[in-house]
Write a protein that holds these residues in place. Sequence first.
Motif, mmCIF file in Angstrom:
data_model
loop_
_atom_site.group_PDB
_atom_site.id
_atom_site.type_symbol
_atom_site.label_atom_id
_atom_site.label_comp_id
_atom_site.label_asym_id
_atom_site.label_seq_id
_atom_site.Cartn_x
_atom_site.Cartn_y
_atom_site.Cartn_z
ATOM 1 N N GLU A 134 36.462 42.773 36.844
ATOM 2 C CA GLU A 134 37.292 43.839 37.402
ATOM 3 C C GLU A 134 36.927 44.121 38.853
ATOM 4 N N GLU A 135 35.651 44.051 39.169
ATOM 5 C CA GLU A 135 35.229 44.264 40.559
ATOM 6 C C GLU A 135 35.680 43.096 41.432
ATOM 7 N N GLN A 136 35.633 41.895 40.913
ATOM 8 C CA GLN A 136 36.062 40.739 41.697
ATOM 9 C C GLN A 136 37.546 40.796 42.023
ATOM 10 N N PHE A 137 38.353 41.222 41.023
ATOM 11 C CA PHE A 137 39.800 41.234 41.225
ATOM 12 C C PHE A 137 40.306 42.573 41.772
ATOM 13 N N GLY A 138 39.477 43.602 41.733
ATOM 14 C CA GLY A 138 39.901 44.920 42.230
ATOM 15 C C GLY A 138 40.949 45.576 41.355
ATOM 16 N N THR A 139 40.885 45.323 40.048
ATOM 17 C CA THR A 139 41.847 45.929 39.126
ATOM 18 C C THR A 139 41.212 46.058 37.754
ATOM 19 N N LYS A 140 41.721 47.009 36.978
ATOM 20 C CA LYS A 140 41.242 47.191 35.610
ATOM 21 C C LYS A 140 41.901 46.175 34.692
ATOM 22 N N LEU A 141 41.107 45.585 33.808
ATOM 23 C CA LEU A 141 41.629 44.641 32.824
ATOM 24 C C LEU A 141 41.750 45.274 31.444
ATOM 25 N N PHE A 142 40.941 46.316 31.181
ATOM 26 C CA PHE A 142 40.965 47.023 29.904
ATOM 27 C C PHE A 142 41.080 48.523 30.143
ATOM 28 N N VAL A 143 41.744 49.151 29.204
ATOM 29 C CA VAL A 143 41.684 50.615 29.105
ATOM 30 C C VAL A 143 40.704 50.912 27.986
ATOM 31 N N ARG A 144 39.636 51.609 28.299
ATOM 32 C CA ARG A 144 38.575 51.849 27.337
ATOM 33 C C ARG A 144 38.780 53.202 26.664
ATOM 34 N N GLY A 145 38.810 53.193 25.320
ATOM 35 C CA GLY A 145 38.909 54.435 24.558
ATOM 36 C C GLY A 145 37.575 54.751 23.904
ATOM 37 N N ALA A 146 37.551 55.810 23.116
ATOM 38 C CA ALA A 146 36.303 56.220 22.475
ATOM 39 C C ALA A 146 35.851 55.179 21.464
ATOM 40 N N ARG A 147 36.805 54.596 20.706
ATOM 41 C CA ARG A 147 36.435 53.636 19.665
ATOM 42 C C ARG A 147 37.154 52.296 19.805
ATOM 43 N N SER A 148 37.967 52.128 20.838
ATOM 44 C CA SER A 148 38.733 50.887 20.977
ATOM 45 C C SER A 148 39.022 50.613 22.448
ATOM 46 N N VAL A 149 39.476 49.391 22.698
ATOM 47 C CA VAL A 149 39.915 49.026 24.043
ATOM 48 C C VAL A 149 41.263 48.349 23.918
ATOM 49 N N ARG A 150 42.034 48.393 24.991
ATOM 50 C CA ARG A 150 43.294 47.667 25.037
ATOM 51 C C ARG A 150 43.475 47.096 26.436
ATOM 52 N N LEU A 151 44.284 46.079 26.515
ATOM 53 C CA LEU A 151 44.496 45.403 27.780
ATOM 54 C C LEU A 151 45.473 46.165 28.660
ATOM 55 N N THR A 152 45.213 46.152 29.945
ATOM 56 C CA THR A 152 46.184 46.654 30.911
ATOM 57 C C THR A 152 47.239 45.575 31.141
ATOM 58 N N ALA A 153 48.271 45.897 31.923
ATOM 59 C CA ALA A 153 49.297 44.892 32.232
ATOM 60 C C ALA A 153 48.672 43.708 32.962
ATOM 61 N N ASP A 154 47.764 43.999 33.918
ATOM 62 C CA ASP A 154 47.076 42.897 34.599
ATOM 63 C C ASP A 154 46.207 42.114 33.616
ATOM 64 N N GLY A 155 45.578 42.838 32.697
ATOM 65 C CA GLY A 155 44.743 42.184 31.702
ATOM 66 C C GLY A 155 45.554 41.267 30.802
ATOM 67 N N GLU A 156 46.756 41.698 30.421
ATOM 68 C CA GLU A 156 47.623 40.874 29.575
ATOM 69 C C GLU A 156 47.991 39.571 30.280
ATOM 70 N N ARG A 157 48.387 39.689 31.572
ATOM 71 C CA ARG A 157 48.769 38.484 32.314
ATOM 72 C C ARG A 157 47.580 37.526 32.459
ATOM 73 N N TYR A 158 46.424 38.101 32.758
ATOM 74 C CA TYR A 158 45.245 37.258 32.959
ATOM 75 C C TYR A 158 44.799 36.613 31.647
ATOM 76 N N PHE A 159 44.892 37.362 30.564
ATOM 77 C CA PHE A 159 44.491 36.847 29.254
ATOM 78 C C PHE A 159 45.335 35.632 28.863
ATOM 79 N N ALA A 160 46.654 35.685 29.110
ATOM 80 C CA ALA A 160 47.534 34.575 28.750
ATOM 81 C C ALA A 160 47.116 33.298 29.466
ATOM 82 N N LYS A 161 46.758 33.428 30.753
ATOM 83 C CA LYS A 161 46.408 32.230 31.529
ATOM 84 C C LYS A 161 44.991 31.751 31.229
ATOM 85 N N VAL A 162 44.061 32.698 31.046
ATOM 86 C CA VAL A 162 42.680 32.311 30.758
ATOM 87 C C VAL A 162 42.576 31.637 29.405
ATOM 88 N N SER A 163 43.262 32.176 28.400
ATOM 89 C CA SER A 163 43.185 31.572 27.063
ATOM 90 C C SER A 163 43.768 30.165 27.070
#
Length: 310
Positions: free
Chosen positions: A57-86
């Motif tokens: 996240e520091e390298q790209f200057g954007t959040k990849l996850f939204v962190r909750g108390a008991r769970s996390v979810r991907l941000t829109a940037d995280g979703e796009r990056y996840f598709a390409k990384v996987s």
Amino acid sequence: MNIIHPSEPPGASLHAIPALPALLAFERAASQLSFRRAARDLSLSPSAISHQIRGLEEQFGTKLFVRGARSVRLTADGERYFAKVSAALAALQGASRDMLQHRRDANAELWISSLPFFTSAVLIPALPEFNRRNPQLTLRIEATHQYADFNASRVDVAIRYGREHSAGLKFEPLVAVKGLPVCAPGLIRGGLRKPEDLSRQVLIHLTTQPRAWPVWLREAGLLHLKARGHLWLDNVPAMLEAAEQGFGVTLAMSPLIKARPSFGKKLVVPFAFETTHSETIYLVSRTEQARDRRIAAVRRWIAEAVGRAK
């Protein structure tokens, strides 16, 4: 006015690629939507996973996850990056599997480049014994007079005269061979009884060994002998076949010629003179493969086959 921008320095684009541990941590966390389960999959601690993702996240200057108390979810940037990384990691995994399979397949084969006569007289008769001992190993044998190019081909072992092209190669002597005149029995009945009688015969030559007959004739004291004719052929089996058919006299490899079924029948020695000149046949392999178990098995097999052929 056209503005020319300086090109990127070599390798600069590689700096944009994060380290593989960070990509693996991100991919696992994104697929599991859990830092804890990602940590379990990678045998790391949840804090190590969190640290790797924070670095991305520091390298790209954007959040990849939204962190909750008991769970996390991907941000829109995280979703796009996840598709390409996987997809990229799957491609890397597939390439690695292909490479491992290729090496397994390669290890199940051994390529031999061998002189044609050596192949027919020594290797082929001994193949049943090799297959019995090494059922898991497939041989690929190329019968040729050409020197094997160990740098540009898949050859593992070569059977060759002399020590040419020796850089980085290991040469092990197999057998010393001498030129032995042989012909069809009909030529002896026609008067071929001593070396001087070769003047009335056709000499059969191997194109890759143009000095064989001159060397033999010099040792026999017949350097200036003029034969009735000359026949040039490009391989030893063809030479022997021509001699068996009565076309002339050729030089066979002694003692290996004794392994030819027609020797002593359709192919005979016309006189007793034997040259002192000999050539060594070598088993050639790469020095870095000295301990390769496949090559060790082939080395033992060939040495024993040579012993039987003599």
